[in-house]
Design a protein around this motif. Structure first.
Motif, PDB file in Angstrom:
ATOM      1  N   SER A  35       0.854  -1.196   0.000  1.00 34.42           N
ATOM      2  CA  SER A  35       0.000   0.000   0.000  1.00 34.42           C
ATOM      3  C   SER A  35       0.882   1.236   0.000  1.00 34.42           C
ATOM      4  O   SER A  35       2.080   1.158   0.144  1.00 34.42           O
ATOM      5  CB  SER A  35      -0.873  -0.005   1.246  1.00 34.42           C
ATOM      6  OG  SER A  35      -1.718  -1.119   1.235  1.00 34.42           O
ATOM      7  N   GLY A  36       0.265   2.362  -0.113  1.00 35.89           N
ATOM      8  CA  GLY A  36       1.014   3.619  -0.055  1.00 35.89           C
ATOM      9  C   GLY A  36       0.367   4.652  -0.926  1.00 35.89           C
ATOM     10  O   GLY A  36      -0.415   5.459  -0.472  1.00 35.89           O
ATOM     11  N   ILE A  37       0.673   4.628  -2.210  1.00 41.41           N
ATOM     12  CA  ILE A  37       0.076   5.539  -3.171  1.00 41.41           C
ATOM     13  C   ILE A  37      -0.634   4.684  -4.211  1.00 41.41           C
ATOM     14  O   ILE A  37      -0.022   3.821  -4.830  1.00 41.41           O
ATOM     15  CB  ILE A  37       1.137   6.439  -3.827  1.00 41.41           C
ATOM     16  CG1 ILE A  37       1.780   7.325  -2.760  1.00 41.41           C
ATOM     17  CG2 ILE A  37       0.523   7.272  -4.938  1.00 41.41           C
ATOM     18  CD1 ILE A  37       2.901   8.196  -3.258  1.00 41.41           C
ATOM     19  N   MET A  38      -1.940   4.925  -4.371  1.00 41.51           N
ATOM     20  CA  MET A  38      -2.731   4.145  -5.313  1.00 41.51           C
ATOM     21  C   MET A  38      -2.999   4.973  -6.556  1.00 41.51           C
ATOM     22  O   MET A  38      -3.075   6.200  -6.498  1.00 41.51           O
ATOM     23  CB  MET A  38      -4.037   3.713  -4.660  1.00 41.51           C
ATOM     24  CG  MET A  38      -3.804   2.748  -3.515  1.00 41.51           C
ATOM     25  SD  MET A  38      -5.302   2.373  -2.616  1.00 41.51           S
ATOM     26  CE  MET A  38      -5.493   3.884  -1.660  1.00 41.51           C
ATOM     27  N   LEU A  39      -3.151   4.284  -7.652  1.00 42.60           N
ATOM     28  CA  LEU A  39      -3.302   4.903  -8.956  1.00 42.60           C
ATOM     29  C   LEU A  39      -4.464   4.240  -9.674  1.00 42.60           C
ATOM     30  O   LEU A  39      -4.556   3.016  -9.694  1.00 42.60           O
ATOM     31  CB  LEU A  39      -2.010   4.652  -9.730  1.00 42.60           C
ATOM     32  CG  LEU A  39      -1.560   5.567 -10.809  1.00 42.60           C
ATOM     33  CD1 LEU A  39      -1.338   6.974 -10.269  1.00 42.60           C
ATOM     34  CD2 LEU A  39      -0.278   5.061 -11.421  1.00 42.60           C
ATOM     35  N   LEU A  52      -2.955   7.855  -0.485  1.00 48.08           N
ATOM     36  CA  LEU A  52      -3.394   8.749  -1.547  1.00 48.08           C
ATOM     37  C   LEU A  52      -3.915   7.961  -2.746  1.00 48.08           C
ATOM     38  O   LEU A  52      -3.319   6.964  -3.149  1.00 48.08           O
ATOM     39  CB  LEU A  52      -2.223   9.629  -2.012  1.00 48.08           C
ATOM     40  CG  LEU A  52      -2.504  10.553  -3.202  1.00 48.08           C
ATOM     41  CD1 LEU A  52      -3.290  11.769  -2.734  1.00 48.08           C
ATOM     42  CD2 LEU A  52      -1.203  10.987  -3.852  1.00 48.08           C
ATOM     43  N   MET A  53      -5.026   8.418  -3.305  1.00 48.78           N
ATOM     44  CA  MET A  53      -5.545   7.879  -4.561  1.00 48.78           C
ATOM     45  C   MET A  53      -5.364   8.954  -5.620  1.00 48.78           C
ATOM     46  O   MET A  53      -5.855  10.081  -5.467  1.00 48.78           O
ATOM     47  CB  MET A  53      -7.024   7.524  -4.422  1.00 48.78           C
ATOM     48  CG  MET A  53      -7.731   7.322  -5.754  1.00 48.78           C
ATOM     49  SD  MET A  53      -6.964   6.118  -6.843  1.00 48.78           S
ATOM     50  CE  MET A  53      -7.654   4.654  -6.180  1.00 48.78           C
ATOM     51  N   LEU A  54      -4.625   8.618  -6.657  1.00 46.28           N
ATOM     52  CA  LEU A  54      -4.406   9.535  -7.772  1.00 46.28           C
ATOM     53  C   LEU A  54      -5.260   9.057  -8.935  1.00 46.28           C
ATOM     54  O   LEU A  54      -5.143   7.916  -9.378  1.00 46.28           O
ATOM     55  CB  LEU A  54      -2.929   9.560  -8.156  1.00 46.28           C
ATOM     56  CG  LEU A  54      -2.496  10.521  -9.255  1.00 46.28           C
ATOM     57  CD1 LEU A  54      -2.830  11.961  -8.878  1.00 46.28           C
ATOM     58  CD2 LEU A  54      -1.011  10.379  -9.525  1.00 46.28           C
ATOM     59  N   ASP A  55      -6.152   9.921  -9.391  1.00 46.65           N
ATOM     60  CA  ASP A  55      -7.052   9.600 -10.494  1.00 46.65           C
ATOM     61  C   ASP A  55      -6.862  10.652 -11.585  1.00 46.65           C
ATOM     62  O   ASP A  55      -6.212  11.676 -11.366  1.00 46.65           O
ATOM     63  CB  ASP A  55      -8.503   9.585  -9.994  1.00 46.65           C
ATOM     64  CG  ASP A  55      -9.454   8.871 -10.948  1.00 46.65           C
ATOM     65  OD1 ASP A  55      -8.990   8.266 -11.939  1.00 46.65           O
ATOM     66  OD2 ASP A  55     -10.668   8.915 -10.701  1.00 46.65           O
ATOM     67  N   TYR A  56      -7.440  10.400 -12.746  1.00 44.50           N
ATOM     68  CA  TYR A  56      -7.353  11.347 -13.851  1.00 44.50           C
ATOM     69  C   TYR A  56      -8.693  11.410 -14.554  1.00 44.50           C
ATOM     70  O   TYR A  56      -9.355  10.400 -14.768  1.00 44.50           O
ATOM     71  CB  TYR A  56      -6.266  10.932 -14.859  1.00 44.50           C
ATOM     72  CG  TYR A  56      -6.127  11.914 -15.988  1.00 44.50           C
ATOM     73  CD1 TYR A  56      -5.399  13.082 -15.820  1.00 44.50           C
ATOM     74  CD2 TYR A  56      -6.752  11.692 -17.199  1.00 44.50           C
ATOM     75  CE1 TYR A  56      -5.289  14.006 -16.842  1.00 44.50           C
ATOM     76  CE2 TYR A  56      -6.646  12.615 -18.234  1.00 44.50           C
ATOM     77  CZ  TYR A  56      -5.918  13.763 -18.051  1.00 44.50           C
ATOM     78  OH  TYR A  56      -5.819  14.686 -19.053  1.00 44.50           O
ATOM     79  N   SER A  57      -9.093  12.619 -14.913  1.00 48.08           N
ATOM     80  CA  SER A  57     -10.322  12.827 -15.658  1.00 48.08           C
ATOM     81  C   SER A  57     -10.010  13.705 -16.860  1.00 48.08           C
ATOM     82  O   SER A  57      -9.272  14.682 -16.745  1.00 48.08           O
ATOM     83  CB  SER A  57     -11.367  13.524 -14.777  1.00 48.08           C
ATOM     84  OG  SER A  57     -12.459  13.951 -15.565  1.00 48.08           O
ATOM     85  N   ASP A  58     -10.598  13.354 -17.998  1.00 47.38           N
ATOM     86  CA  ASP A  58     -10.394  14.187 -19.182  1.00 47.38           C
ATOM     87  C   ASP A  58     -11.604  15.086 -19.440  1.00 47.38           C
ATOM     88  O   ASP A  58     -11.797  15.581 -20.546  1.00 47.38           O
ATOM     89  CB  ASP A  58     -10.069  13.335 -20.408  1.00 47.38           C
ATOM     90  CG  ASP A  58     -11.146  12.314 -20.729  1.00 47.38           C
ATOM     91  OD1 ASP A  58     -12.175  12.273 -20.028  1.00 47.38           O
ATOM     92  OD2 ASP A  58     -10.959  11.558 -21.706  1.00 47.38           O
ATOM     93  N   ALA A  59     -12.388  15.330 -18.391  1.00 47.02           N
ATOM     94  CA  ALA A  59     -13.535  16.227 -18.507  1.00 47.02           C
ATOM     95  C   ALA A  59     -13.069  17.624 -18.899  1.00 47.02           C
ATOM     96  O   ALA A  59     -12.004  18.079 -18.472  1.00 47.02           O
ATOM     97  CB  ALA A  59     -14.293  16.287 -17.182  1.00 47.02           C
ATOM     98  N   MET A  60     -13.875  18.309 -19.671  1.00 49.08           N
ATOM     99  CA  MET A  60     -13.505  19.647 -20.126  1.00 49.08           C
ATOM    100  C   MET A  60     -13.466  20.651 -18.975  1.00 49.08           C
ATOM    101  O   MET A  60     -12.651  21.561 -18.966  1.00 49.08           O
ATOM    102  CB  MET A  60     -14.463  20.122 -21.215  1.00 49.08           C
ATOM    103  CG  MET A  60     -14.292  19.334 -22.498  1.00 49.08           C
ATOM    104  SD  MET A  60     -15.400  19.875 -23.789  1.00 49.08           S
ATOM    105  CE  MET A  60     -14.566  21.354 -24.324  1.00 49.08           C
ATOM    106  N   ILE A  61     -14.345  20.479 -18.008  1.00 50.08           N
ATOM    107  CA  ILE A  61     -14.353  21.338 -16.828  1.00 50.08           C
ATOM    108  C   ILE A  61     -14.004  20.465 -15.632  1.00 50.08           C
ATOM    109  O   ILE A  61     -14.655  19.465 -15.364  1.00 50.08           O
ATOM    110  CB  ILE A  61     -15.722  22.021 -16.626  1.00 50.08           C
ATOM    111  CG1 ILE A  61     -16.030  22.939 -17.808  1.00 50.08           C
ATOM    112  CG2 ILE A  61     -15.755  22.790 -15.313  1.00 50.08           C
ATOM    113  CD1 ILE A  61     -17.391  23.582 -17.767  1.00 50.08           C
TER     114      ILE A  61
END
Length: 118
Positions: free
Chosen positions: A10-14, A86-95
């Motif tokens: 565990s530690g930093i999740m992606l 920490l959970m690091l996520d990514y979104s390609d939403a315009m806003i």
């Protein structure tokens, strides 16, 4: 939120989406970089997140390394005290798109999501 890709420890999740995005950005650099994640003083909530690509030769014995199918995320131990879980996520939403940090250690976060307080 997308599916989580977790390393052995565990530690930093992606999320899968974040992993694909950082791999894509790294490939555009043309080098086999790792992603360094950390914190620094500043930002509207007291501390701000930082992340950047770094040559793997700069990984030190004081760093924690998280491996995601050959892609390495590196974090210094002091920063990891604030980022563990920490959970690091990514979104390609315009806003509101881009990298999103979900930090279980944060007592407050800034509206932009790039800084936090403990």
């Amino acid at each position: 939120m997308t599916q989580v890709t977790a390393p052995q420890q565990s530690g930093i999740m992606l999320s899968e989406t974040a992993l694909n995005q950082v791999k894509s950005l790294r490939d555009k650099q043309g080098k086999d970089f790792c992603l360094r994640v950390g914190v620094r003083q500043g930002g509207c909530s007291g501390m701000s997140y930082m992340m950047d690509f770094e040559d793997t030769s700069k990984i030190s014995p004081q760093d924690e390394v998280f491996d995601y199918d050959g892609f390495k995320i590196v974090c210094d131990r002091k920063s990891l005290l604030y980022l563990y879980g920490l959970m690091l996520d990514y979104s390609d939403a315009m806003i509101g798109g881009g990298f999103q940090f979900t930090n279980p250690n944060a007592n407050q976060t800034c509206g932009c999501g790039k800084s936090f307080g403990v």
